[in-house]
Design a protein around this motif. Sequence first.
Motif, short mmCIF file in Angstrom:
data_model
loop_
_atom_site.label_atom_id
_atom_site.label_comp_id
_atom_site.label_asym_id
_atom_site.label_seq_id
_atom_site.Cartn_x
_atom_site.Cartn_y
_atom_site.Cartn_z
N LEU A 1 9.78 10.24 -1.95
CA LEU A 1 8.95 11.02 -2.86
C LEU A 1 7.58 11.19 -2.24
CD1 LEU A 1 8.74 12.34 -5.67
CD2 LEU A 1 7.93 10.15 -6.53
N ILE A 2 7.05 12.39 -2.32
CA ILE A 2 5.75 12.71 -1.73
C ILE A 2 4.71 11.66 -2.12
CG2 ILE A 2 5.20 14.22 -3.69
CD1 ILE A 2 3.60 15.95 -1.77
N GLY A 3 4.01 11.14 -1.12
CA GLY A 3 2.97 10.15 -1.37
C GLY A 3 3.45 8.75 -1.66
N THR A 4 4.77 8.54 -1.64
CA THR A 4 5.31 7.23 -2.01
C THR A 4 5.26 6.28 -0.83
OG1 THR A 4 6.75 8.15 -3.70
CG2 THR A 4 7.33 5.98 -2.85
N GLY A 5 4.34 5.35 -0.90
CA GLY A 5 4.28 4.27 0.07
C GLY A 5 4.32 4.73 1.50
N ALA A 6 3.32 5.50 1.93
CA ALA A 6 3.30 5.97 3.31
C ALA A 6 3.41 4.79 4.28
CB ALA A 6 2.03 6.77 3.58
N ASP A 7 2.68 3.72 4.00
CA ASP A 7 2.77 2.54 4.86
C ASP A 7 4.17 1.95 4.83
OD1 ASP A 7 0.12 2.89 5.37
OD2 ASP A 7 -0.58 1.39 3.94
N VAL A 8 4.81 1.97 3.66
CA VAL A 8 6.16 1.45 3.52
C VAL A 8 7.14 2.28 4.35
CG1 VAL A 8 8.06 1.09 1.89
CG2 VAL A 8 5.73 0.47 1.24
N LEU A 9 7.02 3.58 4.28
CA LEU A 9 7.91 4.47 5.03
C LEU A 9 7.79 4.22 6.53
CD1 LEU A 9 9.88 6.89 5.18
CD2 LEU A 9 7.87 8.37 5.24
N PHE A 10 6.56 4.17 7.05
CA PHE A 10 6.37 3.97 8.48
C PHE A 10 6.94 2.63 8.92
CE2 PHE A 10 2.36 6.72 7.86
CZ PHE A 10 3.12 7.87 7.95
N VAL B 1 15.75 -2.05 15.69
CA VAL B 1 16.96 -2.86 15.65
C VAL B 1 18.21 -2.01 15.90
CG1 VAL B 1 18.37 -4.38 14.19
CG2 VAL B 1 15.88 -4.50 14.08
N TYR B 2 18.20 -0.76 15.42
CA TYR B 2 19.36 0.12 15.54
C TYR B 2 18.95 1.42 16.26
CZ TYR B 2 21.48 -2.92 11.98
OH TYR B 2 21.99 -3.99 11.28
N PRO B 3 18.66 1.37 17.54
CA PRO B 3 18.23 2.58 18.24
C PRO B 3 19.31 3.65 18.31
CG PRO B 3 18.64 0.80 19.80
CD PRO B 3 18.69 0.19 18.43
N GLU B 4 20.57 3.26 18.10
CA GLU B 4 21.66 4.23 18.17
C GLU B 4 21.83 5.02 16.86
OE1 GLU B 4 23.52 0.50 16.45
OE2 GLU B 4 21.91 1.06 17.83
N ILE B 5 21.12 4.61 15.81
CA ILE B 5 21.21 5.30 14.52
C ILE B 5 19.91 6.06 14.27
CG2 ILE B 5 21.57 5.03 12.03
CD1 ILE B 5 23.04 2.43 12.59
N ARG B 6 20.05 7.30 13.91
CA ARG B 6 18.88 8.16 13.70
C ARG B 6 18.54 8.23 12.21
NH1 ARG B 6 21.01 12.19 15.49
NH2 ARG B 6 21.28 13.59 13.73
N LEU B 7 17.30 7.89 11.87
CA LEU B 7 16.82 8.08 10.51
C LEU B 7 16.29 9.50 10.37
CD1 LEU B 7 14.88 4.83 9.48
CD2 LEU B 7 17.10 5.60 8.69
N GLU B 8 16.68 10.19 9.30
CA GLU B 8 16.25 11.55 9.06
C GLU B 8 15.46 11.61 7.75
OE1 GLU B 8 19.76 13.96 9.15
OE2 GLU B 8 19.94 13.85 11.33
N PRO B 9 14.15 11.33 7.80
CA PRO B 9 13.35 11.34 6.58
C PRO B 9 13.15 12.77 6.06
CG PRO B 9 12.27 10.09 8.34
CD PRO B 9 13.36 10.89 8.96
N ARG B 10 13.17 12.91 4.74
CA ARG B 10 12.90 14.21 4.11
C ARG B 10 12.05 13.98 2.87
NH1 ARG B 10 17.28 18.53 1.57
NH2 ARG B 10 15.74 19.77 0.43
N GLU B 11 10.98 14.75 2.76
CA GLU B 11 10.04 14.60 1.65
C GLU B 11 10.45 15.46 0.46
OE1 GLU B 11 5.42 14.27 1.95
OE2 GLU B 11 5.92 16.40 1.66
N PHE B 12 10.28 14.91 -0.76
CA PHE B 12 10.56 15.61 -2.01
C PHE B 12 9.33 15.59 -2.90
CE2 PHE B 12 14.63 14.55 -0.32
CZ PHE B 12 15.51 15.52 -0.76
N ASP B 13 9.12 16.68 -3.63
CA ASP B 13 7.96 16.73 -4.52
C ASP B 13 8.33 16.22 -5.91
OD1 ASP B 13 9.16 18.83 -5.97
OD2 ASP B 13 8.14 20.37 -4.80
N PHE B 14 7.41 16.36 -6.87
CA PHE B 14 7.59 15.79 -8.20
C PHE B 14 8.76 16.40 -8.97
CE2 PHE B 14 2.68 15.35 -8.32
CZ PHE B 14 2.74 14.37 -7.35
#
Length: 295
Positions: A87-96, A105-118
């Motif tokens: 969610l937009i603005g949700t824990g930027a430090d947490v996300l990073f 730990v898992y370099p072979e797995i790709r995380l694909e973050p996507r932002e959502f609004d309210f």
Amino acid sequence: MLGEELNFRRAAEKLFITQPALSTAIKALEHQTGATLLNRNTREVTLTEVGAAFLPLARQALLAVDSAVDDLVSMARRNRRVRLGYLIGTGADVLFRLVRHFEAVYPEIRLEPREFDFSDPTAGLADGTTEVALIRPPVDLPEHRMLILDAENWVTCLPRDHRLAHRSEVSITELLDDPIVVAPGTAGRWRDYWMATDARAGRPPTIAAVAATYEEETTTIARGLGISFTSESIARLYNRQGIVYVPIVNRRHSYTALAWHPARIGEEAAALIRQVRDEWSFEEGQATERPATYY
């Protein structure tokens, strides 16, 4: 294999099958094609002229199959991913922190973050766009689970010339009569939560405007059209001219959580959840799992 060994016993052993099974397979191929591949007698097995011509073609075909299987494995590895909503603005430090630790730990797995609004505070979980998501409960996800990762105090966002803008803290009851900037109606319980519906004793709020992002929200407030309730991390991320953030006292914490549906995650997403559960430090040294509708 038989074409190379010219011995049914040795070829069967290398293929990890029985000698009769190998013999039956060869006879079936000869019957299907109408071609005799082997000369057989009691002393030896030799290739016919057709069999000798077929052998390099068979080798080439097997190499092509092996290559195709290798390509398939490589594609599967490249496609190992986790669709992570936030969610937009949700824990930027947490996300990073989450992304950095997981990819280490898992370099072979790709995380694909996507932002959502309210308009979608479930960050894609409700319609299956994402597998896991960083959210701010409460949300309308009755079958989902979540790990609580962080807790923050409530603050109010006020126009700089608001009557309470000079205060070091306020009570939420002092602000319930002010026009408020709210999320779109699709936000459901989340919208009600950030309108402080529980504190209004049935009195409907005066809605100043609807905003789907913090940029819209803070711009509207800077124009003096209303106020909003939010969290202290948003006060750090979205400070701007024309607005003031004031802490709200006697209000339960707002939480940041990682949420998912137990039956709708793959092994990669499950690995992310395990890592967060094992490594995250919040309550008593570990993330706390609860229903997504807990708050």
